[in-house]
Scaffold this motif. Structure first.
Motif, PDB file in Angstrom:
ATOM      1  N   ARG A 639       0.842  -1.215   0.000  1.00 15.32           N
ATOM      2  CA  ARG A 639       0.000   0.000   0.000  1.00 15.32           C
ATOM      3  C   ARG A 639       0.865   1.249   0.000  1.00 15.32           C
ATOM      4  O   ARG A 639       0.552   2.243  -0.671  1.00 15.32           O
ATOM      5  CB  ARG A 639      -0.934  -0.020   1.227  1.00 15.32           C
ATOM      6  N   ARG A 643       0.909   4.226  -2.822  1.00 13.69           N
ATOM      7  CA  ARG A 643       0.695   5.656  -2.512  1.00 13.69           C
ATOM      8  C   ARG A 643       1.783   6.517  -3.152  1.00 13.69           C
ATOM      9  O   ARG A 643       1.511   7.532  -3.773  1.00 13.69           O
ATOM     10  CB  ARG A 643       0.699   5.863  -0.987  1.00 13.69           C
ATOM     11  N   ASP A 723      -6.435   1.427   0.058  1.00 13.12           N
ATOM     12  CA  ASP A 723      -5.675   0.627  -0.911  1.00 13.12           C
ATOM     13  C   ASP A 723      -5.541   1.438  -2.203  1.00 13.12           C
ATOM     14  O   ASP A 723      -6.536   1.758  -2.851  1.00 13.12           O
ATOM     15  CB  ASP A 723      -6.417  -0.694  -1.166  1.00 13.12           C
ATOM     16  N   TYR A 724      -4.283   1.726  -2.571  1.00 16.84           N
ATOM     17  CA  TYR A 724      -4.021   2.526  -3.777  1.00 16.84           C
ATOM     18  C   TYR A 724      -3.579   1.672  -4.964  1.00 16.84           C
ATOM     19  O   TYR A 724      -3.133   2.205  -5.985  1.00 16.84           O
ATOM     20  CB  TYR A 724      -2.933   3.561  -3.496  1.00 16.84           C
TER      21      TYR A 724
END
Length: 811
Positions: A639, A643, A723-724
């Motif tokens: 994660r 980001r 969650d990216y």
């Protein structure tokens, strides 16, 4: 007196030499240039001193000198003499001296002005031998700097003359047309099959040629092995006398092959030694097997090997010309006329494919780099650098590439630098070994590889044959003994060394250590691998010196070697043996292995555990394990990476955290965090999140938390990870926890993708518009969920309800 085709070109050649002092002469085989031109230059009195003519082979040098002396009605050594390795026939009266090509280099190195020499003739220059190329380059430099009166003539049968003439300052080119006699060429009707053996096919073609023609037959084959096997396959009439002709034969046997036959027909099976500068009496027929053997050097392995290749058009023309030396002739070719179009025009220059150690030494002794001299073909830089590396290993050159005092001694010895180095240090006792290593193997191929067996045969042939069952080539052995006597005269007093120590001096890069648990396979001190036949007596020796290898760059086959003791290795190379501490990742063990090793090059003489290896070195070695296993980031690390990549792609200056970029920069960001990690199991438990976070400074972290926060705070003040990794940032949480949420959650200006779960943690809705969901499809969800989960609140207006994760209280 016989009139030869070259006579018509002599007036133009003499005029060109008078006017320019240089010329290039093209004359086909059989024109007579070798034996006529030097005498014509003498008769014209245009040479201010002695004429030196270079020949590529000893037999050709002797034969040319004898023919010219015969023309003058004199013995060799008067007006015409020769100088070859191991034999000299000259006198104060000698005006024309025929020498092999390496002799000229020695003459130049000892007397750069070439005092008393007025002309240098380079015969058969089309062969492009390394010594001829070097000799011409040195002579051009001498003529330009020291001797503007030095006359230079290049002669060839099949050479592309224009580049040579240009190299010589646009020297005039003179051409002699025609052969002495015409030659008819006959080809195969159809190509040889792949399964046909060269020797068998050649033998049948010889038999055909004998049955269809008259006169002597000259057969061209790649080398001695093919010559002997072809001879054993022949079935010829009783009046045919078969001779062999190759370089390793003694001169008496070679002379017999080129003399006229007393009775019957002569069939000569020859290597390329018979291609040039040599008229073999009575030959009217040539049979060309279409193969040539060349030395190829691999700079990666530092080894040369002989390869058999198709002849070139130039070589085929040269061979064909042998049939027209004394009468009209016929040339049989072991290929079809159609295949001829696929032949290369010229063979490669030796400087492009050979071992350049000798050239590197000569240039160092001359004080020049290759680019300083006018070479027709510059030596390949990689091969030349390998040669210099070898000479530095042997202390012949210093680290700056300059010749050392030891190198000066070595340069005066007519040997390969390896063998000259050995002879200079080991002394006279090493002369037989030097002669052996420079010659062909005197024992049959079936004999074990042990070098000491060859030494036994050289020392006492009678006792050897009584004690050993191995066949000996007596001719080769006698040649080695004669050369050993000559070399002993050049060597210093003998040092007390064993045969193995002498071999190791010549081949310090080929000291082999048997691989653990793998008999017959060795790692060489130079870093390459080598293999022995499993049944060979040396296969189980711990240490050997490999003196002859087949040159395979992956794993060379050992053809000659000798066992050596560790004490002998240590005695010889004490200054080169050192302890090395190594930390390395072991794929087999799945861990970092720390060792203390005593090494000579790539050979490990002693190996111990390094108990107190520093943490930083262990960590560096672990990086190789990480590269092999992979980064294996945990969900939180994934994660974080997502980001950073989101913000970086939006144009902000953050580190590249793609997998490829992280692997490339692994030394920078991961190394400081690896202390204590030494095994694959430990790595699999390791979380790289802290190491990734450390890649960002404080302002970058602030930017990241602002533009791409790690968490979403729910109405219950609970932090949900964002969650990216997908196309949109996403959160997942219970539907009841979003009661009272009247606006859609955002990250910066980007709406979150929200997955709402049932009390059983199953998705019931995914939305990017929470207010729209409340106003539309929530009612249907409420109807369905109330029946399934009656204990949980399902208010009619979720925007006014309190968020909760609890079930209803019992009434």
């Amino acid at each position: 007196m016989v009139t030869l085709p070259i006579n018509d070109a002599l007036p133009d050649l003499i005029a060109a030499l008078k006017a320019h002092g240089r010329a290039v002469l093209q004359a086909p085989p059989g024109a007579g240039k070798t034996t006529v031109v030097p005498l014509a230059m003498r008769d014209a009195k245009i040479v201010p001193g002695k004429t030196v003519m270079l020949e590529p082979r000893r037999l050709a040098a002797r034969a040319a000198a004898e023919r010219m002396a015969q023309t003058l009605g004199e013995p060799v050594g008067q007006t015409v003499g020769y100088r070859v390795r191991g034999e000299t026939k000259v006198s104060k009266a000698t005006q024309i001296e025929v020498v092999t090509e390496g002799i000229l280099t020695r003459m130049i190195q000892s007397d750069p002005e070439l005092a008393g020499i007025g002309a240098i003739i380079f015969d058969e220059f089309h062969e492009r031998s390394l010594n001829a190329d070097l000799g011409l380059a040195l002579c051009l430099e001498i003529a330009g700097a020291l001797r503007d009166d030095l006359m230079l003539l290049v002669m060839s049968a099949t050479l592309d003359a224009e580049p040579v003439a240009a190299l010589m300052g646009d020297a005039p080119m003179i051409t002699s047309e025609g052969r002495s006699y015409p030659v008819e060429t006959r080809w195969l009707d159809k190509p040889m099959r792949k399964e046909d053996r060269l020797e068998t096919a050649t033998a049948r073609l010889i038999e055909k040629a004998v049955s269809e023609t008259e006169g002597g037959v000259l057969v061209f084959l790649p080398g001695e092995g093919e010559i002997r096997r072809t001879a054993s396959n022949l079935n010829l009439p009783n009046n045919c006398h078969v001779h062999t002709l190759f370089g390793a034969m003694d001169f008496k046997a070679q002379r017999a092959a080129i003399q006229p036959a007393d009775t019957g027909r002569k069939v000569v099976l020859a290597s390329s030694i018979a291609e040039t500068s040599l008229t073999i009496q009575d030959v009217r027929v040539v049979v060309d097997a279409g193969r040539a053997r060349r030395a190829r050097f691999d700079p990666g392995s530092g080894m040369s090997r002989l390869v058999t290749e198709k002849v070139t058009k130039a070589e085929a023309t040269q061979r064909q010309g042998r049939a027209g030396r004394v009468a009209e002739g016929v040339c049989y070719r072991l290929w079809t006329k159609g295949e001829e179009g696929g032949l290369l025009p010229f063979p490669p220059a030796e400087i492009e494919a050979a071992d350049l150690a000798g050239l590197a030494l000569e240039l160092a002794a001359w004080g020049a780099a290759p680019s300083d001299l006018p070479f027709l073909t510059q030596p390949p830089s990689g091969t030349f650098q390998e040669a210099q590396n070898l000479l530095q290993m042997l202390n012949i050159l210093d680290k700056d590439g300059r010749i050392t005092p030891h190198g000066e001694t070595v340069s005066r010895m007519p040997l390969h630098p390896r063998l000259a180095h050995m002879l200079a240090l080991a002394g006279k006792k090493a002369a037989p070994l030097a002669a052996l290593l420079a010659a062909r193997d005197p024992l049959a191929r079936q004999a074990p590889v042990d070098l000491s067996l060859r030494a036994e045969a050289i020392a006492d042939l009678k006792r050897f044959e009584q004690a050993r069952p191995y066949q000996v080539n007596r001719g080769a052995l006698h040649t080695i003994r004669d050369e050993a006597k000559r070399l002993a005269r050049l060597a210093p007093e003998t040092n007390d060394m064993s045969l193995a120590e002498m071999a190791a001096l010549a081949y310090p890069d080929r000291i082999g250590l048997r691989r653990k648990g793998d008999a017959a396979r060795f790692v060489l001190s130079g870093g390459k691998g080598a293999v022995l036949n499993d049944e060979d007596p040396l296969a189980n020796e711990r240490l050997i010196v490999a003196t002859d290898l087949d040159g395979n760059p992956r794993e060379a086959r050992i053809r000659q070697a000798i066992a050596i003791s560790e004490a002998e290795v240590r005695s010889l190379f004490a200054d080169q043996i050192s302890w090395e501490d190594t930390c390395a990742w072991s794929k087999r063990d799945g861990r970092v292995v720390a060792r203390r090793q005593e090494r000579l090059g790539a050979v490990t003489l002693d190996d111990r555990i390094w108990k107190d290896a520093p943490d930083d070195q262990l960590a560096k070695a672990m990086l190789d394990g990480v590269r092999e296993i992979g980064l294996r980031p945990r969900p939180a690390a994934l994660r974080f990476i997502a980001r950073v990549e989101l913000i970086r792609k939006a144009g902000h200056a953050l580190p590249d955290m793609t997998e490829a970029a992280l692997i490339d920069s692994i030394d920078d960001w991961l190394l400081p965090h690896l202390n204590g990690v030494k095994t694959s199991d430990q790595w699999k438990k390791f979380d790289i999140l802290d190491a990734l976070r450390a890649m960002l400074d404080w302002p970058q972290m602030q930017l990241l938390d602002k533009e791409a926060p790690a968490h979403f705070t729910t109405p219950l003040n609970r932090q949900i990870p964002i969650d990216y990794a997908g196309e949109h940032p996403e959160i997942t949480l219970r539907l009841q926890e979003m009661f009272g949420q009247k606006t859609h959650p955002m990250v910066g200006h980007t709406p979150l993708k929200v997955t709402l779960l049932s009390p059983a943690q199953r998705p019931v809705q995914t939305t990017m518009d929470i207010p729209g969901f409340w106003a539309s499809s929530y009612g249907d969800v409420r109807k369905d969920m109330r029946g399934r989960y009656p204990k949980h609140p399902w208010p009619e207006d979720p925007t006014e309800a309190d968020p909760t994760l609890k079930a209803k209280r019992r009434s």
